[in-house]
Motif scaffolding. Structure first.
Motif, PDB file in Angstrom:
ATOM      1  N   LEU A  21     -13.712  -7.408   2.909  1.00  0.00           N
ATOM      2  CA  LEU A  21     -13.912  -6.174   3.672  1.00  0.00           C
ATOM      3  C   LEU A  21     -14.243  -4.988   2.778  1.00  0.00           C
ATOM      4  O   LEU A  21     -14.625  -3.945   3.266  1.00  0.00           O
ATOM      5  CB  LEU A  21     -12.637  -5.834   4.468  1.00  0.00           C
ATOM      6  N   GLY A  22     -14.101  -5.143   1.497  1.00  0.00           N
ATOM      7  CA  GLY A  22     -14.247  -3.985   0.617  1.00  0.00           C
ATOM      8  C   GLY A  22     -13.159  -2.974   0.915  1.00  0.00           C
ATOM      9  O   GLY A  22     -13.364  -1.782   0.824  1.00  0.00           O
ATOM     10  N   ALA A  23     -11.984  -3.440   1.312  1.00  0.00           N
ATOM     11  CA  ALA A  23     -10.932  -2.514   1.718  1.00  0.00           C
ATOM     12  C   ALA A  23      -9.712  -2.673   0.839  1.00  0.00           C
ATOM     13  O   ALA A  23      -9.470  -3.737   0.296  1.00  0.00           O
ATOM     14  CB  ALA A  23     -10.534  -2.760   3.169  1.00  0.00           C
ATOM     15  N   CYS A  24      -8.946  -1.606   0.724  1.00  0.00           N
ATOM     16  CA  CYS A  24      -7.757  -1.661  -0.109  1.00  0.00           C
ATOM     17  C   CYS A  24      -6.755  -0.636   0.395  1.00  0.00           C
ATOM     18  O   CYS A  24      -7.081   0.536   0.525  1.00  0.00           O
ATOM     19  CB  CYS A  24      -8.135  -1.354  -1.555  1.00  0.00           C
ATOM     20  N   ALA A  25      -5.552  -1.101   0.708  1.00  0.00           N
ATOM     21  CA  ALA A  25      -4.488  -0.174   1.086  1.00  0.00           C
ATOM     22  C   ALA A  25      -3.723   0.184  -0.175  1.00  0.00           C
ATOM     23  O   ALA A  25      -3.222  -0.700  -0.850  1.00  0.00           O
ATOM     24  CB  ALA A  25      -3.569  -0.817   2.105  1.00  0.00           C
ATOM     25  N   THR A  26      -3.674   1.453  -0.510  1.00  0.00           N
ATOM     26  CA  THR A  26      -3.003   1.848  -1.741  1.00  0.00           C
ATOM     27  C   THR A  26      -1.535   2.109  -1.477  1.00  0.00           C
ATOM     28  O   THR A  26      -1.093   2.159  -0.332  1.00  0.00           O
ATOM     29  CB  THR A  26      -3.637   3.126  -2.322  1.00  0.00           C
ATOM     30  N   SER A  27      -0.774   2.305  -2.537  1.00  0.00           N
ATOM     31  CA  SER A  27       0.663   2.517  -2.421  1.00  0.00           C
ATOM     32  C   SER A  27       0.977   3.792  -1.651  1.00  0.00           C
ATOM     33  O   SER A  27       2.039   3.930  -1.088  1.00  0.00           O
ATOM     34  CB  SER A  27       1.262   2.589  -3.817  1.00  0.00           C
ATOM     35  N   SER A  28       0.042   4.748  -1.601  1.00  0.00           N
ATOM     36  CA  SER A  28       0.319   6.019  -0.938  1.00  0.00           C
ATOM     37  C   SER A  28      -0.029   5.986   0.549  1.00  0.00           C
ATOM     38  O   SER A  28      -0.016   7.009   1.206  1.00  0.00           O
ATOM     39  CB  SER A  28      -0.453   7.134  -1.628  1.00  0.00           C
ATOM     40  N   GLY A  29      -0.343   4.818   1.076  1.00  0.00           N
ATOM     41  CA  GLY A  29      -0.611   4.716   2.512  1.00  0.00           C
ATOM     42  C   GLY A  29      -2.046   5.019   2.894  1.00  0.00           C
ATOM     43  O   GLY A  29      -2.377   5.012   4.072  1.00  0.00           O
ATOM     44  N   MET A  30      -2.893   5.285   1.930  1.00  0.00           N
ATOM     45  CA  MET A  30      -4.306   5.532   2.246  1.00  0.00           C
ATOM     46  C   MET A  30      -5.016   4.189   2.379  1.00  0.00           C
ATOM     47  O   MET A  30      -4.628   3.210   1.760  1.00  0.00           O
ATOM     48  CB  MET A  30      -5.008   6.267   1.115  1.00  0.00           C
ATOM     49  N   GLN A  31      -6.083   4.205   3.145  1.00  0.00           N
ATOM     50  CA  GLN A  31      -6.953   3.039   3.216  1.00  0.00           C
ATOM     51  C   GLN A  31      -8.281   3.435   2.604  1.00  0.00           C
ATOM     52  O   GLN A  31      -8.854   4.458   2.966  1.00  0.00           O
ATOM     53  CB  GLN A  31      -7.168   2.672   4.688  1.00  0.00           C
ATOM     54  N   VAL A  32      -8.772   2.658   1.655  1.00  0.00           N
ATOM     55  CA  VAL A  32     -10.018   2.994   0.969  1.00  0.00           C
ATOM     56  C   VAL A  32     -11.045   1.904   1.232  1.00  0.00           C
ATOM     57  O   VAL A  32     -10.745   0.724   1.063  1.00  0.00           O
ATOM     58  CB  VAL A  32      -9.794   3.128  -0.554  1.00  0.00           C
ATOM     59  N   ARG A  33     -12.237   2.317   1.648  1.00  0.00           N
ATOM     60  CA  ARG A  33     -13.309   1.340   1.853  1.00  0.00           C
ATOM     61  C   ARG A  33     -14.595   1.884   1.248  1.00  0.00           C
ATOM     62  O   ARG A  33     -14.807   3.094   1.186  1.00  0.00           O
ATOM     63  CB  ARG A  33     -13.548   1.083   3.343  1.00  0.00           C
ATOM     64  N   ALA A  34     -15.460   0.985   0.812  1.00  0.00           N
ATOM     65  CA  ALA A  34     -16.776   1.388   0.299  1.00  0.00           C
ATOM     66  C   ALA A  34     -17.830   0.631   1.098  1.00  0.00           C
ATOM     67  O   ALA A  34     -18.244  -0.446   0.704  1.00  0.00           O
ATOM     68  CB  ALA A  34     -16.881   1.079  -1.190  1.00  0.00           C
ATOM     69  N   THR A  40     -17.925   6.196  -0.086  1.00  0.00           N
ATOM     70  CA  THR A  40     -16.518   5.784  -0.160  1.00  0.00           C
ATOM     71  C   THR A  40     -15.754   6.477   0.958  1.00  0.00           C
ATOM     72  O   THR A  40     -15.882   7.697   1.138  1.00  0.00           O
ATOM     73  CB  THR A  40     -15.901   6.160  -1.519  1.00  0.00           C
ATOM     74  N   ARG A  41     -14.993   5.696   1.711  1.00  0.00           N
ATOM     75  CA  ARG A  41     -14.300   6.235   2.886  1.00  0.00           C
ATOM     76  C   ARG A  41     -12.795   6.062   2.703  1.00  0.00           C
ATOM     77  O   ARG A  41     -12.322   4.971   2.425  1.00  0.00           O
ATOM     78  CB  ARG A  41     -14.791   5.486   4.124  1.00  0.00           C
ATOM     79  N   VAL A  42     -12.077   7.165   2.846  1.00  0.00           N
ATOM     80  CA  VAL A  42     -10.625   7.155   2.675  1.00  0.00           C
ATOM     81  C   VAL A  42      -9.987   7.593   3.989  1.00  0.00           C
ATOM     82  O   VAL A  42     -10.288   8.676   4.501  1.00  0.00           O
ATOM     83  CB  VAL A  42     -10.196   8.120   1.544  1.00  0.00           C
ATOM     84  N   SER A  43      -9.103   6.744   4.537  1.00  0.00           N
ATOM     85  CA  SER A  43      -8.389   7.091   5.770  1.00  0.00           C
ATOM     86  C   SER A  43      -7.026   7.643   5.419  1.00  0.00           C
ATOM     87  O   SER A  43      -6.288   7.051   4.643  1.00  0.00           O
ATOM     88  CB  SER A  43      -8.214   5.850   6.646  1.00  0.00           C
ATOM     89  N   LEU A  44      -6.721   8.800   6.001  1.00  0.00           N
ATOM     90  CA  LEU A  44      -5.452   9.484   5.721  1.00  0.00           C
ATOM     91  C   LEU A  44      -4.677   9.682   7.018  1.00  0.00           C
ATOM     92  O   LEU A  44      -4.192  10.763   7.286  1.00  0.00           O
ATOM     93  CB  LEU A  44      -5.724  10.853   5.098  1.00  0.00           C
TER      94      LEU A  44
END
Ligand SMILES: [Zn+2]
Length: 318
Positions: A21-34, A40-44
């Motif tokens: 998916l090109g996706a990654c959930a980081t430790s800070s609760g953000m979702q990052v996709r390219a 680059t798309r960051v969900s907050l």
């Protein structure tokens, strides 16, 4: 489940997500996709932030680029970051934020008026699945050409037909002063002319604001004068985290995030710009904000940390 078993599963899930998916959930609760190269798309939580690359320019490095540091020190900083030392690549990264039912574009790139390696914004919007007609607001940090020229094309049409346009009042007042333009040095004539080409025919529709106010629900402007007389940053209420867009508070990270007292040749008031750089950087860190900047590295959105007497910018990873 043992800790190692859980870690193994988490690592496996991360690899699968990144690969498929090109996706990654980081430790800070953000979702990052390219979704595409240059996007680059960051969900907050309530807010989505998308950086959209508009290309870059490669400038031969000379002693003028950093006004107050020896060329050898500048070359050493580039080398430390693993970058070439005979040139500086300056990227351009407009930021799109979906917040409070609005779709807000911060700065609009070079359009059809920059170097051949620029002008990628519309292609990257398309790659991100964003119709320029769906953008409801365009917000300018300042009036340098690499930030404003993409608003209208060579034919004269506004590229984002439904967008309200917002500009910092002190920036408007400085550049749109005809007397100042008439007495400006020849080297600045082109910059003044660009502001008139972009804004002249639509002046009545440009909403000018005093930096410090909330310009849209969830979007607060922050005075950051120095790079230009009305240069403005923005803080976006992101739900899980706040995001600062600091535009040209620094130019390239390897030089001016690492060495915040260095002055890039484009800073019109280097002393004020230096104070702003430290003030905003310290604010981003103390408030644990996410940071986006127009000339930052890679996806141009990520974390800021302190290192020595300067800072480090760590881009998000998709
Ligand atoms: Zn710039």
């Amino acid at each position: 489940m043992s800790l190692s078993r859980r870690q193994f599963l988490l690592a496996g899930a991360g690899v699968t997500a990144a690969a498929t998916l090109g996706a990654c959930a980081t430790s800070s609760g953000m979702q990052v996709r390219a979704p595409a190269a240059g996007v680059t798309r960051v969900s907050l939580g309530r807010v989505t932030a998308t950086t959209l690359n508009d290309g870059f320019v490669a400038r031969p490095l000379d002693a003028n680029f950093v006004r107050n540091a020896p060329l050898a020190a500048v070359q050493a900083a580039l080398a430390e970051a693993g970058l070439p030392t005979d040139k500086v690549e300056v990227p351009f990264n407009p930021l799109l934020v979906d917040v409070g039912g609005q779709r807000v574009l911060f700065d609009v790139g070079n359009g059809e008026f920059g170097a051949p390696t620029t002008g990628r914004l519309l292609a990257n919007l398309s790659a991100a699945g964003v119709d320029p007609g769906s953008i409801t607001a365009v917000v300018f940090s300042h009036f340098h050409g690499d930030h404003i020229n993409g608003l209208r094309n060579r034919a004269g049409s506004v590229v984002f037909p439904k967008a309200r346009v917002f500009a910092p009042a002190p920036e408007w007042n400085w550049w749109m002063d005809d007397q100042r333009m008439a007495s400006a040095p020849e080297a600045m004539r082109g910059a003044f002319q660009a502001t008139r080409r972009v804004f002249g025919p639509i002046a009545a529709n440009v909403q000018r604001f005093e930096p410090g106010v909330e310009i849209l629900p969830g979007v607060k402007s922050v005075p950051a004068f120095g790079h230009t007389p009305g240069h403005t940053a923005f803080v976006i209420e992101g739900g899980s985290r706040r995001l600062m867009y600091w535009a040209d508070t620094t130019n390239v990270a390897a030089l001016f995030v690492r060495n915040p007292d260095w002055a890039v040749m484009f800073d019109m008031d280097p002393e004020a710009a230096r104070r702003v750089r430290r003030r905003l950087a310290d604010l981003v860190i103390s408030e644990k904000m996410l940071l986006a900047g127009y000339h930052l590295t890679g996806p141009a959105i990520g974390e800021l940390t302190t290192r020595g007497s300067g800072y480090d910018f760590i881009p998000v990873k998709a």
